[in-house]
Design an enzyme around this catalytic site. Structure first.
Site, mmCIF file in Angstrom:
data_model
loop_
_atom_site.group_PDB
_atom_site.id
_atom_site.type_symbol
_atom_site.label_atom_id
_atom_site.label_comp_id
_atom_site.label_asym_id
_atom_site.label_seq_id
_atom_site.Cartn_x
_atom_site.Cartn_y
_atom_site.Cartn_z
ATOM 1 N N GLU A 299 0.865 -1.166 0.000
ATOM 2 C CA GLU A 299 0.000 0.000 0.000
ATOM 3 C C GLU A 299 0.909 1.225 0.000
ATOM 4 O O GLU A 299 1.787 1.336 0.858
ATOM 5 C CB GLU A 299 -0.885 -0.020 1.260
ATOM 6 C CG GLU A 299 -1.867 1.117 1.276
ATOM 7 C CD GLU A 299 -2.781 1.112 2.502
ATOM 8 O OE1 GLU A 299 -3.519 2.093 2.660
ATOM 9 O OE2 GLU A 299 -2.742 0.138 3.288
ATOM 10 N N ARG B 169 5.122 -12.878 9.922
ATOM 11 C CA ARG B 169 5.735 -11.582 9.736
ATOM 12 C C ARG B 169 7.158 -11.584 10.229
ATOM 13 O O ARG B 169 7.474 -12.324 11.165
ATOM 14 C CB ARG B 169 5.027 -10.585 10.670
ATOM 15 C CG ARG B 169 4.105 -9.732 10.040
ATOM 16 C CD ARG B 169 3.348 -8.849 10.959
ATOM 17 N NE ARG B 169 2.333 -8.339 10.093
ATOM 18 C CZ ARG B 169 2.495 -7.294 9.304
ATOM 19 N NH1 ARG B 169 3.575 -6.562 9.366
ATOM 20 N NH2 ARG B 169 1.567 -6.948 8.471
ATOM 21 N N LYS C 208 4.312 0.634 9.234
ATOM 22 C CA LYS C 208 4.426 1.938 8.583
ATOM 23 C C LYS C 208 3.776 3.027 9.422
ATOM 24 O O LYS C 208 4.258 4.152 9.468
ATOM 25 C CB LYS C 208 3.755 1.878 7.202
ATOM 26 C CG LYS C 208 4.683 1.408 6.111
ATOM 27 C CD LYS C 208 3.940 1.326 4.790
ATOM 28 C CE LYS C 208 3.134 0.059 4.740
ATOM 29 N NZ LYS C 208 2.376 -0.113 3.495
HETATM 30 P P1 ATP Z 1 2.597 -2.239 7.733
HETATM 31 O O1 ATP Z 1 1.810 -2.705 8.909
HETATM 32 O O2 ATP Z 1 4.031 -2.017 8.032
HETATM 33 O O3 ATP Z 1 1.953 -1.087 7.045
HETATM 34 P P2 ATP Z 1 1.419 -3.842 5.771
HETATM 35 O O4 ATP Z 1 1.328 -5.318 5.712
HETATM 36 O O5 ATP Z 1 0.186 -3.085 6.066
HETATM 37 O O6 ATP Z 1 2.575 -3.458 6.734
HETATM 38 P P3 ATP Z 1 1.597 -3.491 2.992
HETATM 39 O O7 ATP Z 1 2.077 -2.333 2.221
HETATM 40 O O8 ATP Z 1 0.161 -3.821 2.921
HETATM 41 O O9 ATP Z 1 2.039 -3.251 4.478
HETATM 42 O O10 ATP Z 1 2.468 -4.783 2.687
HETATM 43 C C1 ATP Z 1 2.899 -5.215 1.438
HETATM 44 C C2 ATP Z 1 3.334 -6.647 1.568
HETATM 45 O O11 ATP Z 1 4.406 -6.759 2.489
HETATM 46 C C3 ATP Z 1 2.223 -7.532 2.069
HETATM 47 O O12 ATP Z 1 2.158 -8.695 1.265
HETATM 48 C C4 ATP Z 1 2.632 -7.861 3.471
HETATM 49 O O13 ATP Z 1 2.202 -9.139 3.829
HETATM 50 C C5 ATP Z 1 4.139 -7.782 3.418
HETATM 51 N N1 ATP Z 1 4.687 -7.421 4.731
HETATM 52 C C6 ATP Z 1 4.457 -6.293 5.420
HETATM 53 N N2 ATP Z 1 5.091 -6.302 6.603
HETATM 54 C C7 ATP Z 1 5.744 -7.487 6.671
HETATM 55 C C8 ATP Z 1 6.581 -8.113 7.648
HETATM 56 N N3 ATP Z 1 6.877 -7.513 8.796
HETATM 57 N N4 ATP Z 1 7.087 -9.325 7.356
HETATM 58 C C9 ATP Z 1 6.811 -9.928 6.191
HETATM 59 N N5 ATP Z 1 6.037 -9.412 5.236
HETATM 60 C C10 ATP Z 1 5.496 -8.201 5.458
HETATM 61 MG MG MG Z 2 -1.300 -2.113 5.321
#
Ligand code: ATP
Ligand code: MG
Length: 556
Positions: A35, A260, A270
């Site tokens: 995102e 994760r 983020k």
């Molecule tokens: P955040 O909570 O940091 O915003 P998110 O999962 O909401 O993380 P996205 O931009 O939606 O962030 O994530 C893009 C991809 O990265 C998704 O497929 C997510 O599963 C993966 N991802 C995000 N954080 C992690 C993590 N800590 N470990 C492994 N994969 C991750």
């Molecule tokens: Mg997200």
């Protein structure tokens, strides 16, 4: 040739089974779906390495898809940084898409679901909706709008799209089962009204699809075969499948969940990283203390080290917490091979070599990288006045102290043996300089007569050395899991996470360019910061070397 035999991780096992059964026309197609609401962090790197790596390994395809279904939080700056970070990590996507590419298609599918009596327009407020949803103990109640006629649903949904209603007035919900054990099946929302400008579609849309609906359908539209996400989406999987099966999409991607990446002394979301930036606890998304890819890059991390780290962390189904020292291990391993050695004195203590000719400057040969003999050597100037590290001198030496102390002899790396003769102090008793003598016969640091010195220390010519600002970083948080306790994670920020010092470096570093990395002998790996200039050199400490003395002291 020796081949490394590695067992397959559980996702590779699934893929190999699918390939052997001829599933998905034997294609492998993965995606990374960020995102664009912030900069990527090391957790994202794990996902990129996995998804990009699987596509490479199985000769498949890899998509970069911006999940831009939420018009409020997305910005083009983030999109650019994400592209840049993925490429920098060493992965090139085959296609770049945005969820917003599919807004028309998603709308069509939604209409199709309404026509099949699988979706309806609901007028419950968000409070009422959660009240009606019940919980794991209490079954939900049907929305009073659930039996609205298909014609009326089509009309209302069309008018939602056309912007006839204010935000929150209606939602489009899938019609599944309000009594389901799986809360995500209790008539989940598919669309909400948001009269917001979108970075790509402008003001065209007044309604935006929800993640659960948009994500799986986007995967299906792109022909993704294996859709890897993190464990918290495991309970969403039945819904992911329900949408694609009910719409009867051509492709039926398989959602696979993994744990994760969590790292000690780090926050990895983020939203929290954004708070650190906005509230100025750090200088920006690329502050070298941040676990962002841009922060790690500015700190001096290499793509190879980050990929190696992700490989070592591995893929699993179990939640775990990785020690931040594993990340440091990976960068040391990589820089040990690559980084040229130089001498830099972080906290200078002046040494006057009393028996050295006053105006003499000698150029002495120093090896650039003992790990890479082909990198050759350079000349380093030596003079009567030099600097050594304050911590390399003890007036009252500890047990097993091999470095400089009154009356003891040490080797100056690549230069001479010196012996400390006199300590000069100021009125307050602070040591201001040392007077030493040198043995001219020990030139190059070689013993003239077989006599041994136990310590070798680094130094820089006081006459020819150049000043530099050096930024020493420590962990950003004082707690192992800063976001898991009762305290606000921002109260656990380490007040000493950044220390700025004035150091003296060997003159060969005058031309060093932003991003270049060096090993300061005995002190660690350092990288030229983007704020560095010829007038004001700035280095970031990437990581320390292992401190032999600290280990020794522990043993005693
Ligand atoms: P955040 O909570 O940091 O915003 P998110 O999962 O909401 O993380 P996205 O931009 O939606 O962030 O994530 C893009 C991809 O990265 C998704 O497929 C997510 O599963 C993966 N991802 C995000 N954080 C992690 C993590 N800590 N470990 C492994 N994969 C991750
Ligand atoms: Mg997200």
């Amino acid at each position: 040739m020796e081949e490394e035999i590695k067992s397959l991780n559980f996702i590779e096992q699934i893929i190999e089974k699918d390939l052997s059964e001829g599933k998905n026309e034997k294609r492998v197609h993965t995606r990374f779906p960020p995102e664009p609401n912030g900069y990527l962090h090391i957790g994202h790197a794990k996902s990129i390495c996995l998804n990009g790596g699987l596509a490479k390994k199985y000769n498949g395809k890899f998509n970069l898809r911006f999940d831009d279904t939420n018009p409020e939080t997305e910005e083009e700056e983030y999109v650019k940084s994400i592209r840049n970070d993925v490429q920098w990590l060493g992965f090139q996507w085959d296609n770049e898409f945005c969820a917003s590419d599919y807004f028309d298609q998603l709308y069509e599918y939604a209409v199709q679901l309404i026509k099949a009596d699988k979706a309806f327009v609901c007028s419950l407020t968000s409070e009422q909706t959660s009240e009606y949803r019940g919980n794991t103990m209490i079954p939900g109640k049907n929305s009073p709008d659930r039996d609205r006629s298909i014609e009326e649903n089509l009309d209302l949904f069309n008018r939602m799209k056309n912007g006839e209603f204010p935000d929150g007035k209606y939602t489009l919900r899938a019609k599944i089962d309000m009594a389901s054990q799986n809360m995500h099946f209790r008539d989940p929302a598919m669309y909400r009204i948001r009269k917001k400008h979108h970075w790509r579609t402008g003001n065209k849309w007044n309604i935006y699809p929800m993640y659960d609906y948009a994500h799986g359908v986007s995967d299906a539209i792109e022909g993704i075969t294996h859709s890897v996400c993190t464990l918290e989406f495991e309970v969403h999987r039945p819904l992911y499948e329900w949408f694609n099966n009910t719409i009867a999409t051509k492709y039926r991607p398989q959602q696979i969940e993994m744990s994760r990446l969590n790292i000690t002394y780090t926050v990895m979301s983020k939203r929290k990283l954004m708070q650190l930036v906005n509230e100025k606890h750090v200088s920006g998304w690329d502050d070298p203390r941040m676990p962002t890819i841009s922060g790690l890059r500015r700190r001096g991390y290499t793509p190879e080290a980050i990929r190696d780290f992700c490989e070592r962390v591995g893929i699993s189904k179990r939640e775990n917490l990785i020690d931040v020292s594993l990340l440091e291990f990976s960068i040391r391993e990589d820089l040990n091979k690559k980084a040229p050695r130089v001498m830099g004195v972080l906290n200078p203590l002046k040494v006057v070599i009393t028996n050295y000719p006053d105006d003499q400057i000698e150029e002495l040969e120093a090896i650039n990288n003992p790990e890479k003999p082909e990198d050759g050597s350079r000349m380093v100037p030596f003079s009567k006045e030099i600097y050594i590290e304050q911590e390399d001198f003890q007036e009252v030496p500890a047990k097993k102290w091999f470095r400089l102390a009154p009356g003891t002899e040490v080797r100056l790396r690549y230069a001479y043996f010196i012996t400390c003769q006199e300590i000069i102090k100021d009125a307050s008793g602070k040591i201001t300089e040392l007077h030493c003598t040198y043995d001219p016969a020990s030139r190059g640091g070689n013993s003239p007569d077989g006599r041994k010195v136990k310590g070798t220390i680094h130094w820089v010519s006081a006459t020819k050395g150049i000043p530099a600002e050096v930024r020493l970083y420590d962990r950003l948080f004082t707690a192992e899991t800063p976001d898991k306790g009762d305290v606000d994670f921002k109260e656990l920020i380490n007040p000493n996470s950044l220390q700025v010092i004035k150091s003296i470096l060997e003159p060969s570093l005058a031309e060093a360019k932003a991003g270049e990395t060096f090993q300061f002998e005995r002190m660690g790996y350092f990288c030229v910061d983007k704020e560095s200039s010829a007038q004001n050199l700035v280095f970031n400490r990437t990581v320390t070397l292992k401190d032999g003395w600290a280990k020794q002291a522990e043993k005693n």
